[in-house]
Design an enzyme around this catalytic site. Sequence first.
Site, short mmCIF file in Angstrom:
data_model
loop_
_atom_site.label_atom_id
_atom_site.label_comp_id
_atom_site.label_asym_id
_atom_site.label_seq_id
_atom_site.Cartn_x
_atom_site.Cartn_y
_atom_site.Cartn_z
N CYS A 112 0.81 -1.23 0.00
CA CYS A 112 0.00 0.00 0.00
C CYS A 112 0.84 1.27 0.00
O CYS A 112 0.33 2.35 -0.28
CB CYS A 112 -0.95 0.01 1.19
N HIS A 237 -3.24 7.17 2.70
CA HIS A 237 -3.67 5.88 2.17
C HIS A 237 -5.02 5.53 2.81
O HIS A 237 -5.20 5.68 4.02
CB HIS A 237 -2.62 4.82 2.49
N ASN A 267 -10.27 -0.34 0.43
CA ASN A 267 -8.80 -0.21 0.41
C ASN A 267 -8.29 -0.74 -0.92
O ASN A 267 -8.35 -1.94 -1.17
CB ASN A 267 -8.22 -1.01 1.59
#
Length: 312
Positions: A112, A237, A267
């Site tokens: 990520c 994020h 996500n």
Amino acid sequence: MNAGIIGIGKYVPEKVVTNFDLEKIMDTSDEWIRTRTGIEERHFAADDQDTSDLAVAAAKEAMAKAGITPEEIGLILVATVTQDQNFPSVACMVQEKLGAVNAAAMDQAAACAGFIYSLVTAKQFVEANAYKYVLVVGVEKLSKVIDWKDRNTAVLFGDGASAAIVGQVSEGRGILSFELGADGTGGKNLYLTPQDTIAMNGREVFKFAVRQMGESAVNVLDKAGLTKEDVDFLVPHQANIRIMESARERLELPPEKMSKTIQKYGNTSAASIGISLVDELEAGRIKEDDLLVLVGFGGGLTWGAVAMRWGK
Ligand code: UT7
């Protein structure tokens, strides 16, 4: 010379899967997912759409925004942990599909934090005058690695892509400072199993993320000689609203100065920061000369942040 983003694009697949859809196939609830994570729905790619297809769609938009042709790209960096296959790299597939015949190409795996890692890598090549334009793509097809027997993780992820053209920008603009980091001892907390499914110790990752997001955000401001008061917009994020809120509070920013797109996409790992940038620009919440802090964390464990003055 300063490097910065001169064009940015995103792509999310058409298919929307809501929390209510998930309620029907596993022991979960919209209420739990919304309150514990902030997610309301996510997009899943079609069976015949792989990671490189999502990447190409975002890349085309970024090139159009930057006003450059595929032939002008010198390097393609694709941040992903869900490649179409181990090799050739997604970057090489993107190179072919775009016709970016003059570009070198490679994937970068920082989970990520991948978009930040690749953005910072691109900055080095541009500022060294090695390449005029670097295409950075953050892309994941996480739907293909979801463990549908694990409700702790299955509800979290979505598919999507974002792409940025990194090139020279005017004095005072672009990426002003960065921080990248890794802690391999935490690798066991978030990984792909031999069966190609995601496994995660959510609580451990949560604790790490809360600590690291805030610290990295403050560190990049220090490195750029700036303070919290200088920040116009935070783009974290999009992993969990509670983690994002902790970073926002660390920077003492009001809610309207933080990007929140997790409710729409879940996500999307390496794609999430770029997708958020695109949505905030389109909504007019990020403007020319705004001071942005981009910050992410992920499997590895990895983390990264940049302070960036928006604009060419
Ligand atoms: O991009 C980086 C990737 N990862 C992350 O950012 C994840 C970081 N971690 C998190 O976001 C959170 O830890 C989670 C969202 C994964 C979990 O939230 P939590 O508040 O840490 O929940 P928990 O793991 O402490 O679980 C609380 C309860 C448990 O039930 P009991 O044991 O208290 O009865 C879980 O079994 O919630 C239960 N639970 C669920 N319930 C309904 C876990 N997943 C679900 C679910 N639906 N999907």
